[in-house]
Write a protein that holds these residues in place. Structure first.
Motif, PDB file in Angstrom:
ATOM      1  N   VAL A  27       0.814  -1.203   0.000  1.00 29.74           N
ATOM      2  CA  VAL A  27       0.000   0.000   0.000  1.00 29.74           C
ATOM      3  C   VAL A  27       0.854   1.261   0.000  1.00 29.74           C
ATOM      4  CG1 VAL A  27      -1.887   1.142   1.158  1.00 29.74           C
ATOM      5  CG2 VAL A  27      -1.627  -1.310   1.322  1.00 29.74           C
ATOM      6  N   ARG A 250      -7.630 -15.422  16.865  1.00 27.30           N
ATOM      7  CA  ARG A 250      -8.359 -15.770  15.642  1.00 27.30           C
ATOM      8  C   ARG A 250      -7.587 -16.843  14.886  1.00 27.30           C
ATOM      9  NH1 ARG A 250     -10.710 -10.896  12.293  1.00 27.30           N
ATOM     10  NH2 ARG A 250     -11.518 -10.444  14.378  1.00 27.30           N
ATOM     11  N   PHE A 252      -6.392 -18.835  11.792  1.00 25.70           N
ATOM     12  CA  PHE A 252      -6.201 -18.709  10.349  1.00 25.70           C
ATOM     13  C   PHE A 252      -5.576 -19.991   9.814  1.00 25.70           C
ATOM     14  CE2 PHE A 252      -6.288 -14.305  11.680  1.00 25.70           C
ATOM     15  CZ  PHE A 252      -6.982 -13.682  10.648  1.00 25.70           C
ATOM     16  N   ALA A 253      -6.285 -20.617   8.893  1.00 26.06           N
ATOM     17  CA  ALA A 253      -5.719 -21.825   8.303  1.00 26.06           C
ATOM     18  C   ALA A 253      -4.652 -21.442   7.285  1.00 26.06           C
ATOM     19  CB  ALA A 253      -6.817 -22.623   7.630  1.00 26.06           C
ATOM     20  N   ASP A 254      -4.708 -20.200   6.832  1.00 25.08           N
ATOM     21  CA  ASP A 254      -3.868 -19.794   5.716  1.00 25.08           C
ATOM     22  C   ASP A 254      -2.988 -18.613   6.125  1.00 25.08           C
ATOM     23  OD1 ASP A 254      -3.899 -19.808   2.457  1.00 25.08           O
ATOM     24  OD2 ASP A 254      -3.709 -17.777   3.238  1.00 25.08           O
ATOM     25  N   THR A 257      -3.595 -15.157   4.394  1.00 27.37           N
ATOM     26  CA  THR A 257      -4.764 -14.448   4.897  1.00 27.37           C
ATOM     27  C   THR A 257      -4.440 -13.795   6.237  1.00 27.37           C
ATOM     28  OG1 THR A 257      -6.001 -16.231   3.896  1.00 27.37           O
ATOM     29  CG2 THR A 257      -7.243 -14.666   5.194  1.00 27.37           C
ATOM     30  N   MET A 260      -2.464 -10.678   5.495  1.00 26.72           N
ATOM     31  CA  MET A 260      -3.293  -9.605   4.946  1.00 26.72           C
ATOM     32  C   MET A 260      -4.180  -8.991   6.023  1.00 26.72           C
ATOM     33  SD  MET A 260      -4.387 -10.588   1.156  1.00 26.72           S
ATOM     34  CE  MET A 260      -3.267 -11.268  -0.030  1.00 26.72           C
ATOM     35  N   SER A 261      -4.685  -9.829   6.916  1.00 25.50           N
ATOM     36  CA  SER A 261      -5.529  -9.311   7.997  1.00 25.50           C
ATOM     37  C   SER A 261      -4.731  -8.418   8.924  1.00 25.50           C
ATOM     38  CB  SER A 261      -6.111 -10.458   8.812  1.00 25.50           C
ATOM     39  OG  SER A 261      -6.867 -11.265   7.985  1.00 25.50           O
ATOM     40  N   ALA A 264      -4.218  -5.184   7.128  1.00 24.96           N
ATOM     41  CA  ALA A 264      -5.466  -4.429   7.045  1.00 24.96           C
ATOM     42  C   ALA A 264      -5.881  -3.870   8.399  1.00 24.96           C
ATOM     43  CB  ALA A 264      -6.567  -5.329   6.498  1.00 24.96           C
ATOM     44  N   GLU A 266      -6.872  -5.612  10.933  1.00 29.94           N
ATOM     45  CA  GLU A 266      -7.893  -6.444  11.551  1.00 29.94           C
ATOM     46  C   GLU A 266      -7.283  -7.302  12.663  1.00 29.94           C
ATOM     47  OE1 GLU A 266     -11.632  -7.959  12.176  1.00 29.94           O
ATOM     48  OE2 GLU A 266     -10.917  -6.130  11.230  1.00 29.94           O
TER      49      GLU A 266
ATOM     50  N   THR B 151      -8.608 -10.229  -2.589  1.00 32.53           N
ATOM     51  CA  THR B 151      -8.314  -9.742  -1.240  1.00 32.53           C
ATOM     52  C   THR B 151      -7.311  -8.597  -1.313  1.00 32.53           C
ATOM     53  OG1 THR B 151      -8.601 -11.990  -0.450  1.00 32.53           O
ATOM     54  CG2 THR B 151      -7.586 -10.457   1.067  1.00 32.53           C
ATOM     55  N   LEU B 156      -7.103  -4.984   0.552  1.00 33.72           N
ATOM     56  CA  LEU B 156      -5.961  -4.241   1.065  1.00 33.72           C
ATOM     57  C   LEU B 156      -5.794  -2.886   0.396  1.00 33.72           C
ATOM     58  CD1 LEU B 156      -2.923  -6.591   1.694  1.00 33.72           C
ATOM     59  CD2 LEU B 156      -4.185  -5.182   3.294  1.00 33.72           C
ATOM     60  N   ILE B 162     -12.387  -5.796   4.954  1.00 27.48           N
ATOM     61  CA  ILE B 162     -11.199  -6.051   5.758  1.00 27.48           C
ATOM     62  C   ILE B 162     -10.832  -7.525   5.647  1.00 27.48           C
ATOM     63  CG2 ILE B 162     -10.247  -5.998   8.085  1.00 27.48           C
ATOM     64  CD1 ILE B 162     -12.271  -3.740   8.657  1.00 27.48           C
ATOM     65  N   PRO B 163      -9.668  -7.821   5.094  1.00 31.46           N
ATOM     66  CA  PRO B 163      -9.282  -9.223   4.964  1.00 31.46           C
ATOM     67  C   PRO B 163      -9.258  -9.917   6.319  1.00 31.46           C
ATOM     68  CG  PRO B 163      -7.749  -7.808   3.783  1.00 31.46           C
ATOM     69  CD  PRO B 163      -8.640  -6.918   4.570  1.00 31.46           C
ATOM     70  N   GLY B 164      -9.752 -11.134   6.333  1.00 28.79           N
ATOM     71  CA  GLY B 164      -9.689 -11.921   7.559  1.00 28.79           C
ATOM     72  C   GLY B 164     -10.857 -11.676   8.485  1.00 28.79           C
ATOM     73  N   LYS B 165     -11.727 -10.730   8.102  1.00 34.48           N
ATOM     74  CA  LYS B 165     -12.879 -10.464   8.947  1.00 34.48           C
ATOM     75  C   LYS B 165     -14.068 -11.200   8.366  1.00 34.48           C
ATOM     76  CE  LYS B 165     -15.156  -6.616  11.183  1.00 34.48           C
ATOM     77  NZ  LYS B 165     -15.029  -5.214  11.536  1.00 34.48           N
ATOM     78  N   TYR B 166     -14.959 -11.626   9.216  1.00 30.44           N
ATOM     79  CA  TYR B 166     -16.173 -12.260   8.724  1.00 30.44           C
ATOM     80  C   TYR B 166     -17.339 -11.736   9.541  1.00 30.44           C
ATOM     81  CZ  TYR B 166     -19.902 -15.610   8.188  1.00 30.44           C
ATOM     82  OH  TYR B 166     -21.127 -16.176   7.960  1.00 30.44           O
ATOM     83  N   GLN B 258     -11.322 -21.052   2.767  1.00 31.09           N
ATOM     84  CA  GLN B 258     -10.001 -21.018   3.409  1.00 31.09           C
ATOM     85  C   GLN B 258      -9.361 -19.655   3.199  1.00 31.09           C
ATOM     86  OE1 GLN B 258      -8.554 -23.120   5.240  1.00 31.09           O
ATOM     87  NE2 GLN B 258      -9.330 -25.123   4.796  1.00 31.09           N
ATOM     88  N   VAL B 259      -9.447 -19.170   1.948  1.00 30.66           N
ATOM     89  CA  VAL B 259      -8.771 -17.924   1.605  1.00 30.66           C
ATOM     90  C   VAL B 259      -9.400 -16.738   2.341  1.00 30.66           C
ATOM     91  CG1 VAL B 259      -8.120 -16.397  -0.295  1.00 30.66           C
ATOM     92  CG2 VAL B 259      -8.168 -18.864  -0.651  1.00 30.66           C
ATOM     93  N   PHE B 260     -10.740 -16.741   2.424  1.00 30.31           N
ATOM     94  CA  PHE B 260     -11.432 -15.604   3.035  1.00 30.31           C
ATOM     95  C   PHE B 260     -11.800 -15.853   4.498  1.00 30.31           C
ATOM     96  CE2 PHE B 260     -11.914 -14.734  -1.441  1.00 30.31           C
ATOM     97  CZ  PHE B 260     -11.890 -13.364  -1.528  1.00 30.31           C
ATOM     98  N   THR B 261     -11.265 -16.894   5.065  1.00 28.31           N
ATOM     99  CA  THR B 261     -11.604 -17.323   6.434  1.00 28.31           C
ATOM    100  C   THR B 261     -13.109 -17.219   6.723  1.00 28.31           C
ATOM    101  OG1 THR B 261     -11.027 -15.151   7.282  1.00 28.31           O
ATOM    102  CG2 THR B 261      -9.391 -16.859   7.556  1.00 28.31           C
TER     103      THR B 261
END
Lengths: 532, 313
Positions: A27, A250, A252-254, A257, A260-261, A264, A266, B151, B156, B162-166, B258-261
């Motif tokens: 960014v 939290r 995270f399997a990945d 991600t 990135m979180s 971001a 988060e 994502t 970003l 927001i990545p990783g948020k659900y 998986q990618v977007f949790t």
């Protein structure tokens, strides 16, 4: 005409829809990583959100009282006496306490106990309960709770909780404040077991795994499978008050991600961020790194030919260039090892062994010749595919071994397959893994003892076994350390494994999140953390 | 009536075969739930006790028999990893995956059908080549990569989410949908490309059929010919593909979660597999298989509605 325009528009829409974005840089253009508490002052602001005339930070600094921590896996059990996975301990370290509790130097401090004494002969451990200490549900901790907890760990309460740690240990409640543990023979490694959780006696057995209760600085609130483990500050905590109110681990399997979180905003804290991702951190983050008391090693199956021959193992050790692995695989962020003990365990660590096998191809060839393998041989390295770090290490080593004529094929297997075939079945030739640190050196070095159930390397050496047996009975810490140092020398001489490194633990944090303490253990202690 | 009964019979047989195969596969491959759950630091005694408790020391055929008998009675057992009833875990997750899959399907249909008609309607060489190139690309892009790219770009860079948020749709409908749209787009893109490819070719092919000439001959407008005559015939091969696409969308959802949790079935399934959580895997495979089979059954029915020439045999 109208239709033509329509076609052009629609074709463009499709083109946009089907094209992923091209080169995306981070960014900010002037990304720079802030390491270990340095404060990075950007003079030129490069944010495209602009409009802010802040002198230092392009974005407003928000003082939070809640934190989100990225973790890679679910807990195995919430019940602290059933849980065995390191990933669970990492989180629940904040929830449970034993009579004792480790600090960030690995030293044991009184927790549920206010005070304790050990008899001269090392057989009697007497603990006095801390005054006024309460559980998360507000109940006072009684000596019966302590007794129940350790009896439960021992295996007196349920069938499915059994531990060898309290075998040959008698427990006796002396009065309503005092409990005594009596050993049949001295065991200097015993005291570490008293860091295991003290939990309330009066609960329904099932509840410990549904809504567990402890005495730690944080109380458990909720677990949502494969999403999160949530904790909240325990205001009745006996120790130093903690700053952060709500904690969410939290899951995270990945890794991508998770990263990135974090970027971001988060996620506030990302432990074990890979070295390859450090460059991605913008100046809204910093990272802390240090030894983590882990031993990354290439284990030999010491019972299969030709690896049962010490000369072959030494030859491999001379052929493997550990410095190159540290530079290549972990960007230089790792500490070279000479045996199965990280310098993080400074008191027990034997120095000078790490340079014993500095790369020497001629010597390696000579040793192979003496062992009868002039032309090298074929072998395999089994690695768990979910640990990219070990897979990369295997690739480097396989390449290095070619120089002495050893052709190592890489077998990448799923984690549960690795557990079954390599760890339990001992069906492998060489494997690369990281062994997590323990508080007590006995638990680290006992792995190589002939009779030890999980000696997956099939290593056996009488002199070594004797040292381990003597050390556990030794009550003088200095003498005990000397014995463990001798044991490390045997490991270095005999090479049951090629010891690679203690990879640096790297944790990425939001720039205003402070107070992180590195432990020689697999834990995330949130009690000392705060937002500025 | 006989047809329906036969169908139901074949559905049950298929499910039985699926369950035997799933069970068999996990019997053959290495890895067991106990070590996966307890890791490498567990006390040996604890491992032994858990094996006994889970009945893993019994022979495979006995375990299968026990499982299938309770499954018939509606009890899918308890998850080994989570100590929770499998049915409850699946129900909770299925809602999430269903919403994601439906959204992806909706996006696929809304975008692909009109686009196909347009590119077919103005069929010339350039458009044909461009369409074919773009759809080729779209079909080749893996969903998970698209997911990461989306994502990166929308999350970003453009900060649209927001990545990783659900956010659950139950908690906040608008935000919940926003968080679902991006993963749904990642699933939809390759599917849109597939449908455009099929449908465009089908329409172009039909356009040169005799009945189309007749329709023009009767003085009908181009649009009317396309929408009332051609599309009906052209959609038949697409409906066939649709069955596969629905199964694919479901499969795509599993990966994209998986990618977007996103806490749906996909994440649960991948976790269950890597942890060798037999009851959970069996339960989920059965569930997913049922859905796919039912979808195909529905496709058969739709066939019949669209084209009465297709006999119910």
């Amino acid at each position: 005409m109208k239709n033509k325009i329509m076609i052009i528009i629609l074709t463009c829409v499709m083109a946009i829809a089907f094209t992923g974005c091209g080169s995306n840089k981070a960014v900010d253009d002037d990304t720079s990583t802030v390491n270990q508490g340095e404060d990075n002052q950007t003079e030129q602001e490069q944010t495209d959100q602009g409009q802010k005339d802040d002198e230092k930070e392009p974005e407003e600094v928000v003082v939070q009282d809640d934190i989100v921590v990225a973790v890679p896996q679910d807990p195995d059990y919430l019940d602290p006496h059933l849980a065995a996975a390191s990933g669970t301990y990492e989180m629940m370290f904040n929830v449970f306490e034993g009579l004792l509790k480790p600090d960030h130097t690995g030293k044991l401090l009184p927790a549920v106990a206010g005070d304790y004494t050990i008899s001269e002969d090392g057989l009697k451990y007497t603990f006095v309960l801390r005054d006024g200490i309460t559980f998360h549900n507000g109940d006072l901790v009684t000596i019966e709770d302590v007794e129940y907890s350790y009896k439960r760990i021992k295996g007196d309460i349920r069938d499915d909780i059994v531990s060898t740690a309290f075998e040959n240990v008698d427990m006796a409640v002396i009065d309503d404040k005092t409990i005594e543990f009596t050993l049949t023979e001295p065991n200097s490694g015993f005291i570490v077991n008293l860091t295991k959780a003290v939990i309330p006696a009066g609960l329904d057995e099932e509840q410990h795994n549904k809504q567990p209760i402890g005495t730690g600085p944080y109380a458990f609130t909720e677990y949502v499978p494969s999403q999160k483990v949530a904790l909240k500050r325990f205001d009745g905590y006996w120790g130093k008050p903690v700053a952060i109110k709500d904690v969410e681990f939290r899951i995270f399997a990945d890794n991508n991600t998770a990263l990135m979180s974090l970027l971001a905003g988060e996620v506030d804290m990302y432990p074990r961020v890979g070295t390859e991702n450090i460059d991605m951190l913008t100046d809204e983050f910093y990272y802390i790194e240090g030894m983590q008391n882990m031993v990354q090693l290439m284990s030999f199956n010491n019972a299969v030919k030709p690896l049962d021959n010490v000369k072959v193992r030494q030859a491999i050790n001379y052929a493997v260039d550990v410095d190159m692995i540290i530079d290549g695989v972990s960007d230089g962020k790792g500490t070279k090892l000479g045996s199965n003990m990280s310098p993080a365990m400074a008191f027990y660590h034997e120095t000078g062994l790490e340079d014993k096998y500095n790369v020497d191809i001629e010597k390696a060839k000579q040793l192979l010749k003496e062992a009868g393998y002039d032309n090298g041989f074929e072998t395999s390295i089994t690695v768990p595919s979910n640990y990219e770090f070990h897979v990369k290490t295997a690739e480097v080593i396989a390449e290095q071994l070619k120089a002495v004529g050893i052709q190592a094929s890489i077998k990448s297997v799923e984690w549960s397959v690795w557990l079954e075939d390599v760890y339990k079945g001992r069906d492998y030739e060489m494997t690369i893994i990281g062994l997590t640190g323990k508080l007590d050196p006995h638990n680290i070095l006992v792995r190589y003892e002939s009779e030890y159930g999980r000696n997956y390397m099939n290593y056996s050496n009488e002199a070594y076994d004797k040292l381990i047996a003597d050390a556990i009975k030794e009550t003088s810490e200095e003498k005990r350390a000397a014995l463990y140092k001798q044991a490390q020398v045997i490991l270095a001489d005999e090479v049951p494994a090629v010891y690679i490194m203690d990879p640096n633990f790297i944790v990425a944090l939001k720039s205003n999140l402070k107070g992180y303490a590195l432990y020689p253990l697999y834990v995330q202690d949130l009690s000392s953390m705060y937002f500025e | 009536m006989g047809y329906t009964l036969r169908k139901i019979g074949s559905v049950l047989v298929t499910l039985l075969i699926v369950s035997i195969i799933t069970f068999g596969i996990f019997e053959i491959i290495p890895g067991d739930p106990v070590t996966a759950k307890l890791g490498i630091e567990a006390d040996e005694k604890q491992v032994e006790v858990l094996i006994k408790e889970l009945g893993l020391n019994q022979p495979a055929h006995i375990r299968y028999k026990n499982w299938i008998l309770s499954a018939i009675n509606g009890d899918l057992g308890e998850s080994i990893r989570f100590d929770e009833p499998v049915a409850a875990l699946i129900n909770e997750r299925m809602k999430v995956t269903a919403i994601l899959a439906m959204l992806a399907l909706l996006i696929t249909i809304i975008i692909s059908i009109p686009l196909s008609i347009f590119v077919a309607k103005y069929n010339n060489k350039i458009i044909g080549v461009i369409t074919s190139m773009i759809t080729q690309l779209g079909m080749a892009l893996p969903s998970f990569w698209l997911g990461i790219m989306i994502t990166f770009l929308f999350g970003l860079t453009l900060k649209l989410f927001i990545p990783g948020k659900y956010i659950s749709i139950g908690d906040n409908f608008v935000e919940g949908i926003t968080y679902m749209v991006f993963p749904a787009i990642a699933i939809a893109i390759p599917k849109i490309a597939t449908i455009i490819r099929y449908l465009r070719n089908a329409i172009v092919e039909q356009m040169s059929a005799d009945y189309v000439r007749t329709a023009y001959g009767k003085g009908l407008q181009k649009n009317r010919v396309i929408y009332y005559h051609v599309l009906r015939n052209a959609l038949i091969p697409v409906i066939t593909v649709m069955g596969m696409i629905i199964a694919d969308v479901l499969g795509g959802s599993l990966i994209i979660e998986q990618v977007f949790t996103i806490p749906g079935i996909g994440r649960l399934l991948i976790m269950a597999i890597s942890n060798r959580d037999y009851p959970l895997i069996q339960g989920m495979v059965l569930y997913i298989a049922t859905i796919v089979i039912l979808v195909n059954f529905m496709i058969d029915m739709i066939y019949h509605l669209i084209d009465p020439r297709i006999k119910m045999t």
